[in-house]
Design a protein around this motif. Sequence first.
Motif, PDB file in Angstrom:
ATOM      1  N   CYS A  51       0.858  -1.175   0.000  1.00 47.60           N
ATOM      2  CA  CYS A  51       0.000   0.000   0.000  1.00 47.60           C
ATOM      3  C   CYS A  51       0.899   1.231   0.000  1.00 47.60           C
ATOM      4  CB  CYS A  51      -0.894   0.030   1.246  1.00 47.60           C
ATOM      5  SG  CYS A  51      -2.167  -1.238   1.220  1.00 47.60           S
ATOM      6  N   ALA A  52       0.554   2.214  -0.791  1.00 52.03           N
ATOM      7  CA  ALA A  52       1.347   3.442  -0.859  1.00 52.03           C
ATOM      8  C   ALA A  52       0.387   4.610  -1.066  1.00 52.03           C
ATOM      9  CB  ALA A  52       2.377   3.327  -1.980  1.00 52.03           C
ATOM     10  N   TYR A  53       0.895   5.750  -1.491  1.00 53.69           N
ATOM     11  CA  TYR A  53       0.032   6.921  -1.671  1.00 53.69           C
ATOM     12  C   TYR A  53       0.628   7.812  -2.746  1.00 53.69           C
ATOM     13  CZ  TYR A  53       3.681   9.260   0.948  1.00 53.69           C
ATOM     14  OH  TYR A  53       4.905   9.741   1.331  1.00 53.69           O
ATOM     15  N   VAL A  54      -0.218   8.625  -3.374  1.00 51.79           N
ATOM     16  CA  VAL A  54       0.250   9.610  -4.349  1.00 51.79           C
ATOM     17  C   VAL A  54       0.492  10.908  -3.593  1.00 51.79           C
ATOM     18  CG1 VAL A  54      -0.255  10.873  -6.473  1.00 51.79           C
ATOM     19  CG2 VAL A  54      -1.182   8.567  -6.140  1.00 51.79           C
ATOM     20  N   PRO A  55       1.746  11.359  -3.484  1.00 50.47           N
ATOM     21  CA  PRO A  55       2.010  12.578  -2.715  1.00 50.47           C
ATOM     22  C   PRO A  55       1.268  13.773  -3.300  1.00 50.47           C
ATOM     23  CG  PRO A  55       4.052  11.466  -3.254  1.00 50.47           C
ATOM     24  CD  PRO A  55       2.979  10.802  -4.045  1.00 50.47           C
ATOM     25  N   LEU A  65       8.512   6.895  -7.024  1.00 50.05           N
ATOM     26  CA  LEU A  65       8.588   5.854  -5.992  1.00 50.05           C
ATOM     27  C   LEU A  65       7.600   4.719  -6.311  1.00 50.05           C
ATOM     28  CD1 LEU A  65       8.666   6.565  -2.167  1.00 50.05           C
ATOM     29  CD2 LEU A  65       7.397   4.663  -3.107  1.00 50.05           C
ATOM     30  N   LEU A  66       6.387   5.114  -6.699  1.00 50.25           N
ATOM     31  CA  LEU A  66       5.381   4.099  -7.029  1.00 50.25           C
ATOM     32  C   LEU A  66       5.811   3.295  -8.254  1.00 50.25           C
ATOM     33  CD1 LEU A  66       2.116   6.224  -6.628  1.00 50.25           C
ATOM     34  CD2 LEU A  66       3.364   4.957  -4.883  1.00 50.25           C
ATOM     35  N   LEU A  78      -3.378   1.981  -3.807  1.00 56.27           N
ATOM     36  CA  LEU A  78      -3.513   3.390  -3.412  1.00 56.27           C
ATOM     37  C   LEU A  78      -4.834   3.607  -2.691  1.00 56.27           C
ATOM     38  CD1 LEU A  78      -2.333   5.072  -6.734  1.00 56.27           C
ATOM     39  CD2 LEU A  78      -1.016   4.797  -4.611  1.00 56.27           C
ATOM     40  N   PRO A  79      -4.845   4.561  -1.736  1.00 52.50           N
ATOM     41  CA  PRO A  79      -6.065   4.791  -0.956  1.00 52.50           C
ATOM     42  C   PRO A  79      -7.118   5.573  -1.727  1.00 52.50           C
ATOM     43  CG  PRO A  79      -4.359   6.340  -0.296  1.00 52.50           C
ATOM     44  CD  PRO A  79      -3.727   5.415  -1.318  1.00 52.50           C
ATOM     45  N   VAL A  80      -8.364   5.302  -1.385  1.00 50.50           N
ATOM     46  CA  VAL A  80      -9.498   6.047  -1.920  1.00 50.50           C
ATOM     47  C   VAL A  80     -10.327   6.520  -0.728  1.00 50.50           C
ATOM     48  CG1 VAL A  80     -11.548   5.949  -3.376  1.00 50.50           C
ATOM     49  CG2 VAL A  80      -9.547   4.545  -3.951  1.00 50.50           C
ATOM     50  N   VAL A  81     -10.540   7.830  -0.628  1.00 51.34           N
ATOM     51  CA  VAL A  81     -11.313   8.383   0.495  1.00 51.34           C
ATOM     52  C   VAL A  81     -12.797   8.121   0.248  1.00 51.34           C
ATOM     53  CG1 VAL A  81     -11.930  10.504   1.711  1.00 51.34           C
ATOM     54  CG2 VAL A  81      -9.595  10.179   0.886  1.00 51.34           C
ATOM     55  N   THR A  82     -13.461   7.576   1.258  1.00 49.87           N
ATOM     56  CA  THR A  82     -14.904   7.299   1.129  1.00 49.87           C
ATOM     57  C   THR A  82     -15.663   7.933   2.289  1.00 49.87           C
ATOM     58  OG1 THR A  82     -14.689   5.237   2.358  1.00 49.87           O
ATOM     59  CG2 THR A  82     -14.503   5.076  -0.033  1.00 49.87           C
ATOM     60  N   GLY A  90      -7.336   0.758  -4.334  1.00 49.01           N
ATOM     61  CA  GLY A  90      -7.363   0.357  -5.743  1.00 49.01           C
ATOM     62  C   GLY A  90      -5.933   0.174  -6.228  1.00 49.01           C
ATOM     63  N   VAL A  91      -5.782  -0.559  -7.318  1.00 52.73           N
ATOM     64  CA  VAL A  91      -4.440  -0.869  -7.822  1.00 52.73           C
ATOM     65  C   VAL A  91      -3.891   0.302  -8.657  1.00 52.73           C
ATOM     66  CG1 VAL A  91      -3.074  -2.480  -9.229  1.00 52.73           C
ATOM     67  CG2 VAL A  91      -5.000  -3.330  -7.869  1.00 52.73           C
TER      68      VAL A  91
END
Length: 195
Positions: A51-55, A65-66, A78-82, A90-91
């Motif tokens: 799991c990572a994130y888009v800065p 990095l990704l 990557l995280p999705v805010v709900t 999601g991938v």
Amino acid sequence: MTLPEFGSGKQEWRKHLVSRRKAVPAEVREAEAQALARSAAALAWRAATVCAYVPVGSEPGSLALLDELRSAGRRVLLPVVTGAAPLDWGVYFGEDSLVPGPHGLREPSGLRLGPNAVANADAALVPALAVDQRGVRLGRGAGHYDRSLAGVSGVPLIAVVRDEELVDLLPGEPHDVRMTAALTPGGGLVTLSGM
Ligand SMILES: Nc1nc2c(c(=O)[nH]1)N(C=O)[C@@H](CNc1ccc(C(=O)N[C@@H](CCC(=O)O)C(=O)O)cc1)CN2
Ligand SMILES: Nc1ncnc2c1ncn2[C@@H]1O[C@H](COP(=O)(O)OP(=O)(O)OP(=O)(O)O)[C@@H](O)[C@H]1O
């Protein structure tokens, strides 16, 4: 810029850390992002799914990095805010697969894997404003990651911070999920005590 005084609250720390990040020159940020990408790629994890994130804005890291993780054969989530709920995931299929989300974020466009995806990951790179030697992490203050990581066990939780954001002691609350390590541009992967 001096650190907030001992006993300062989370809001004071956030204000200080955000303004310090904003003062980092673009070329320093870029050099740090490259160092982080190299360290992330070199981590000898047997981590199939990360799991990572888009800065966003002045956060440390980059899409490089990704992409390094993907090149190294990892499946990157990557995280999705709900809303005020645990993050969905999601991938990551490369920059072109990202779509705009809230807060200037970019999110994965494809299938949602459900909040449990992080519990089944092999490692998680977690965005943070700072982390302390015990693993206490300071985030944006919405509780997204704390809600998402509560109850997750056995997954290395790695806060990605600038070198000076790995500090001795942050204000912690019982709901703060402890990080097991920090990834910094200068120090690479630093194991945290968890005490
Ligand atoms: N890159 C990243 N993705 C993430 C988080 C994060 O902290 N960073 N989150 C962690 O929970 C969740 C989203 N929460 C967020 C909450 C607020 C802001 C925010 O304040 N953004 C600023 C602009 C960025 C900046 O300049 O630093 C804004 O809206 O003004 C960003 C993400 C999930 N994805
Ligand atoms: N496990 C949880 N379940 C429900 N609410 C939670 C949980 N963890 C934290 N919260 C709520 O989220 C809010 C923000 O918490 P905190 O200030 O620790 O955020 P943070 O760790 O800085 O941010 P984030 O986790 O989004 O990066 C708090 O008001 C807290 O009540």
